[in-house]
Design an enzyme around this catalytic site. Structure first.
Site, PDB file in Angstrom:
ATOM      1  NE  ARG A 226      -4.202  -1.607  -0.189  1.00 55.76           N
ATOM      2  CZ  ARG A 226      -4.281  -2.471  -0.996  1.00 55.76           C
ATOM      3  NH1 ARG A 226      -3.345  -2.807  -1.857  1.00 55.76           N
ATOM      4  NH2 ARG A 226      -5.290  -3.124  -1.243  1.00 55.76           N
ATOM      5  CG  HIS A 274      -3.147  -0.907  -7.397  1.00 54.81           C
ATOM      6  ND1 HIS A 274      -3.584   0.014  -6.308  1.00 54.81           N
ATOM      7  CD2 HIS A 274      -3.077  -2.107  -7.047  1.00 54.81           C
ATOM      8  CE1 HIS A 274      -4.008  -1.085  -5.527  1.00 54.81           C
ATOM      9  NE2 HIS A 274      -3.667  -2.150  -5.578  1.00 54.81           N
TER      10      HIS A 274
END
Length: 311
Positions: A226, A274
């Site tokens: 993250r 991502h």
């Protein structure tokens, strides 16, 4: 009959409707599946991804569980309106995708592939021969399902792998560490550092200036956990100073990463959008259906989130 509500951005519904129905049928489940939350008291299970129509769980009085389509649950774990079990996504294809993505970038760094790609100018250079994997230290932050699978794969290549987690783990194919001292030890030995930790209050800015300074000079960083794990200013400073040679970042505090962000133009940063591990409808639907089967049979649900710790 189990009543299922699918709550995700609209483009996900046509991708998941048939796979979910097939997966439930494979397990002998009779279900009613919809993406319309018009009658909230009529649902047993909520299949959830952020960005869908459901933002307040108090309306769902008869809900048995929320089944996340994401491995990361930080955007829902702290929701005070959620009063039923929350299960994160653990899916073999997601795990394999993460293993392949991380392994590819570790090998890219280990073999010095970037330098060869940049040197296609007709000049034959005597490159430095990389060490064998057994002499390359690779550190893994996070030893959940994904982190453990990645560590085992890299150990299989022969890399000198070490892993770190919040709680002690028994060593297997690689050495393990925990706690503040263990983190310092791992960082000091990581020529390539891979971050796969979840976003929690304890991991916020874990890789700050002090911890980045513990890495060997010339280390490389890969973050597919993250974006909140890294102090962005500290990372940019470490790259500018030459203490870190390069960073490959797949996750960010703000996504999509804004066009003017310093990472885009930095010569020592690779940005990927991502894509390290994507949830795939066919296999994710099998994981969802299995938890519904267990719930309907009175069995413990799989991969229930510890809300106190956020994962």
């Amino acid at each position: 009959m189990a009543r299922l509500l699918f709550s995700a951005p609209p483009e996900w519904w046509p991708l998941y409707r048939e796979p979910l129905l097939r997966a439930c049928a494979d397990r002998g489940l009779e279900v009613a599946l919809t993406d319309d939350p018009a009658e909230p008291t009529g649902f047993d299970y909520l299949i959830y991804r952020p960005g869908g129509p459901v933002t307040d769980f108090t309306r769902f009085a008869n809900l048995k569980a929320v089944l996340s389509l994401w491995a990361g649950v930080e955007r829902i774990a702290g929701d005070a309106t959620l009063r039923v079990p929350l299960c994160r996504m653990v899916d073999e294809s997601l795990t394999r995708g993460m293993v392949e993505w991380v392994t590819g970038h570790v090998l890219r760094y280990h073999l010095g592939i970037d330098a060869h790609l940049a040197g296609q100018d007709g000049v034959w250079r005597n490159a430095v021969v990389p060490p064998l994997a057994t002499h390359r230290g690779v550190g893994l932050l996070g030893l959940g399902v994904l982190g453990t699978a990645v560590a085992e794969a890299l150990a299989g290549f022969g890399f000198a792998v070490q892993g770190w987690s919040r709680r002690p783990r028994a060593p297997g194919d690689f050495a393990t560490h925990s706690g503040a001292d263990g983190l310092a030890t791992l960082l000091s030995r990581s020529e390539i550092l891979v971050c796969l930790l979840p976003a929690t209050p304890d991991t916020e800015n874990l890789l700050d200036a002090g911890h980045l300074a513990l890495l060997p000079r010339g280390a490389r960083l890969i973050n597919a956990g993250r974006g909140t794990l890294i102090d962005d200013d500290a990372l940019l400073s470490a790259l500018d100073a030459g203490h870190l040679a390069h960073a490959t970042l797949d996750v960010f505090r703000q996504e999509p990463l804004p066009p003017g962000h310093a990472y885009w133009a930095h010569p020592r940063v690779t940005v990927t959008p991502h894509v390290a591990a994507e949830t795939r409808p066919d296999t994710a639907s099998q994981a969802i259906a299995e938890n519904i089967r267990r719930g309907e049979a009175g069995l413990p649900l799989l991969h229930v989130v510890d809300r106190a710790h956020g994962y």
